[in-house]
Design a protein around this motif. Structure first.
Motif, PDB file in Angstrom:
ATOM      1  N   HIS A 126       0.884  -1.158   0.000  1.00  0.00           N
ATOM      2  CA  HIS A 126       0.000   0.000   0.000  1.00  0.00           C
ATOM      3  C   HIS A 126       0.920   1.205   0.000  1.00  0.00           C
ATOM      4  O   HIS A 126       1.503   1.548   1.036  1.00  0.00           O
ATOM      5  CB  HIS A 126      -0.908  -0.011   1.228  1.00  0.00           C
ATOM      6  N   ILE A 127       1.098   1.800  -1.176  1.00  0.00           N
ATOM      7  CA  ILE A 127       2.110   2.840  -1.329  1.00  0.00           C
ATOM      8  C   ILE A 127       1.543   3.970  -2.166  1.00  0.00           C
ATOM      9  O   ILE A 127       0.878   3.744  -3.181  1.00  0.00           O
ATOM     10  CB  ILE A 127       3.383   2.263  -1.985  1.00  0.00           C
ATOM     11  N   ASP A 128       1.834   5.201  -1.742  1.00  0.00           N
ATOM     12  CA  ASP A 128       1.373   6.380  -2.464  1.00  0.00           C
ATOM     13  C   ASP A 128       1.897   6.354  -3.900  1.00  0.00           C
ATOM     14  O   ASP A 128       3.054   5.978  -4.135  1.00  0.00           O
ATOM     15  CB  ASP A 128       1.848   7.653  -1.752  1.00  0.00           C
ATOM     16  N   GLU A 129       1.056   6.754  -4.819  1.00  0.00           N
ATOM     17  CA  GLU A 129       1.391   6.740  -6.240  1.00  0.00           C
ATOM     18  C   GLU A 129       2.675   7.498  -6.557  1.00  0.00           C
ATOM     19  O   GLU A 129       3.430   7.117  -7.446  1.00  0.00           O
ATOM     20  CB  GLU A 129       0.219   7.349  -7.022  1.00  0.00           C
ATOM     21  N   SER A 130       2.958   8.559  -5.815  1.00  0.00           N
ATOM     22  CA  SER A 130       4.138   9.381  -6.101  1.00  0.00           C
ATOM     23  C   SER A 130       5.437   8.769  -5.571  1.00  0.00           C
ATOM     24  O   SER A 130       6.523   9.197  -5.961  1.00  0.00           O
ATOM     25  CB  SER A 130       3.957  10.779  -5.511  1.00  0.00           C
ATOM     26  N   ASP A 131       5.350   7.767  -4.716  1.00  0.00           N
ATOM     27  CA  ASP A 131       6.553   7.170  -4.112  1.00  0.00           C
ATOM     28  C   ASP A 131       6.981   5.929  -4.901  1.00  0.00           C
ATOM     29  O   ASP A 131       6.906   4.798  -4.421  1.00  0.00           O
ATOM     30  CB  ASP A 131       6.293   6.834  -2.651  1.00  0.00           C
ATOM     31  N   THR A 132       7.473   6.182  -6.123  1.00  0.00           N
ATOM     32  CA  THR A 132       7.863   5.069  -6.989  1.00  0.00           C
ATOM     33  C   THR A 132       9.031   4.286  -6.415  1.00  0.00           C
ATOM     34  O   THR A 132       9.127   3.078  -6.627  1.00  0.00           O
ATOM     35  CB  THR A 132       8.193   5.557  -8.410  1.00  0.00           C
ATOM     36  N   GLY A 133       9.901   4.932  -5.662  1.00  0.00           N
ATOM     37  CA  GLY A 133      11.028   4.227  -5.051  1.00  0.00           C
ATOM     38  C   GLY A 133      10.549   3.182  -4.050  1.00  0.00           C
ATOM     39  O   GLY A 133      11.024   2.043  -4.048  1.00  0.00           O
ATOM     40  N   ALA A 134       9.607   3.553  -3.199  1.00  0.00           N
ATOM     41  CA  ALA A 134       9.073   2.601  -2.215  1.00  0.00           C
ATOM     42  C   ALA A 134       8.287   1.492  -2.908  1.00  0.00           C
ATOM     43  O   ALA A 134       8.375   0.330  -2.513  1.00  0.00           O
ATOM     44  CB  ALA A 134       8.194   3.323  -1.202  1.00  0.00           C
ATOM     45  N   LEU A 135       7.530   1.841  -3.949  1.00  0.00           N
ATOM     46  CA  LEU A 135       6.776   0.823  -4.677  1.00  0.00           C
ATOM     47  C   LEU A 135       7.728  -0.180  -5.314  1.00  0.00           C
ATOM     48  O   LEU A 135       7.530  -1.388  -5.209  1.00  0.00           O
ATOM     49  CB  LEU A 135       5.871   1.456  -5.728  1.00  0.00           C
ATOM     50  N   LEU A 136       8.767   0.306  -5.962  1.00  0.00           N
ATOM     51  CA  LEU A 136       9.748  -0.583  -6.581  1.00  0.00           C
ATOM     52  C   LEU A 136      10.377  -1.488  -5.523  1.00  0.00           C
ATOM     53  O   LEU A 136      10.457  -2.704  -5.701  1.00  0.00           O
ATOM     54  CB  LEU A 136      10.830   0.223  -7.302  1.00  0.00           C
ATOM     55  N   GLU A 137      10.781  -0.903  -4.412  1.00  0.00           N
ATOM     56  CA  GLU A 137      11.409  -1.682  -3.338  1.00  0.00           C
ATOM     57  C   GLU A 137      10.465  -2.766  -2.819  1.00  0.00           C
ATOM     58  O   GLU A 137      10.861  -3.916  -2.615  1.00  0.00           O
ATOM     59  CB  GLU A 137      11.814  -0.752  -2.197  1.00  0.00           C
ATOM     60  N   CYS A 138       9.214  -2.409  -2.619  1.00  0.00           N
ATOM     61  CA  CYS A 138       8.254  -3.374  -2.097  1.00  0.00           C
ATOM     62  C   CYS A 138       7.972  -4.480  -3.115  1.00  0.00           C
ATOM     63  O   CYS A 138       7.914  -5.656  -2.761  1.00  0.00           O
ATOM     64  CB  CYS A 138       6.960  -2.672  -1.712  1.00  0.00           C
ATOM     65  N   LEU A 139       7.819  -4.124  -4.393  1.00  0.00           N
ATOM     66  CA  LEU A 139       7.578  -5.138  -5.419  1.00  0.00           C
ATOM     67  C   LEU A 139       8.759  -6.096  -5.540  1.00  0.00           C
ATOM     68  O   LEU A 139       8.575  -7.303  -5.697  1.00  0.00           O
ATOM     69  CB  LEU A 139       7.280  -4.475  -6.770  1.00  0.00           C
ATOM     70  N   VAL A 140       9.969  -5.569  -5.441  1.00  0.00           N
ATOM     71  CA  VAL A 140      11.164  -6.418  -5.479  1.00  0.00           C
ATOM     72  C   VAL A 140      11.156  -7.383  -4.301  1.00  0.00           C
ATOM     73  O   VAL A 140      11.418  -8.577  -4.450  1.00  0.00           O
ATOM     74  CB  VAL A 140      12.456  -5.557  -5.487  1.00  0.00           C
ATOM     75  N   GLU A 141      10.837  -6.857  -3.118  1.00  0.00           N
ATOM     76  CA  GLU A 141      10.809  -7.683  -1.912  1.00  0.00           C
ATOM     77  C   GLU A 141       9.730  -8.769  -1.999  1.00  0.00           C
ATOM     78  O   GLU A 141       9.969  -9.924  -1.662  1.00  0.00           O
ATOM     79  CB  GLU A 141      10.566  -6.788  -0.698  1.00  0.00           C
ATOM     80  N   LEU A 142       8.543  -8.399  -2.466  1.00  0.00           N
ATOM     81  CA  LEU A 142       7.463  -9.376  -2.575  1.00  0.00           C
ATOM     82  C   LEU A 142       7.779 -10.428  -3.636  1.00  0.00           C
ATOM     83  O   LEU A 142       7.518 -11.615  -3.433  1.00  0.00           O
ATOM     84  CB  LEU A 142       6.136  -8.689  -2.871  1.00  0.00           C
TER      85      LEU A 142
END
Length: 183
Positions: free
Chosen positions: A84-100
């Motif tokens: 669950h990540i804010d649309e503007s935080d692409t760095g956190a989204l990328l990190e989370c997708l990599v981790e998952l």
């Protein structure tokens, strides 16, 4: 804490069985939560049980109908089997997708040498990251799901593609408007 008891096998996961194309009227919300957690933690019943225990603890003996169930499930799965990540935080989204994806032993090729580079992260959209991840996860037999948060945040889970029907059945029963990325 233990998973809920029910007359059907708790590991069934509503997997693509045409005869089970709808929710069992006898299934409690806790049974459905358990089924969803099994689906989004494929092959990792311990992780599903930890998240189910956190769910039960958050309930604190209260009535599940009095809570925002999607919000509660988001909290117990966030950065474990969901995001669950804010649309503007692409760095956190990328990190989370990599981790998952790493939970499934899948490496996502983002099409650049260093996907954590600020220049890449400022020009890529959250939707672009989700679509790239989905394309590669599908090749490995997984599905990336997103659900409507009612905000600018992106939220979802990964599951085995063979469990797509289970997600389609269980998610709406729990209050999620979930769909595979790109659909």
């Amino acid at each position: 804490m233990t998973p809920p008891d029910h007359e059907f096998d708790p590991d069934d996961n509503y997997r693509g069985d045409a005869e089970r194309a709808e929710i069992d009227d006898e299934a409690s919300t806790e049974v459905l939560v358990w089924q969803l957690l099994l689906i989004i933690n494929p092959g990792d019943e311990d992780a599903a049980l930890q998240q189910f225990t956190a769910f039960q603890e958050a309930l604190g003996g209260g009535d599940v109908d009095d809570l925002d169930l999607p919000q509660l499930l988001r909290e117990v799965t966030d950065w474990k089997s969901g995001f669950h990540i804010d649309e503007s935080d692409t760095g956190a989204l990328l990190e989370c997708l990599v981790e998952l994806a790493a939970r499934f032993n899948v490496d996502i090729d983002w099409g650049v040498e260093d996907p954590t580079d600020d220049e890449f992260l400022t020009r890529v959209s959250a939707t672009g990251l989700l679509e790239t991840a989905q394309d590669q996860l599908r090749l490995e037999g997984y599905t990336l799901w997103t659900w409507d948060t009612g905000t600018d945040a992106h939220a979802g889970w990964m599951s085995l593609a063979s469990d797509d029907e289970g997600v389609r059945i269980i998610a709406p029963a729990l209050g999620f408007d979930a769909r595979p990325v790109g659909m």
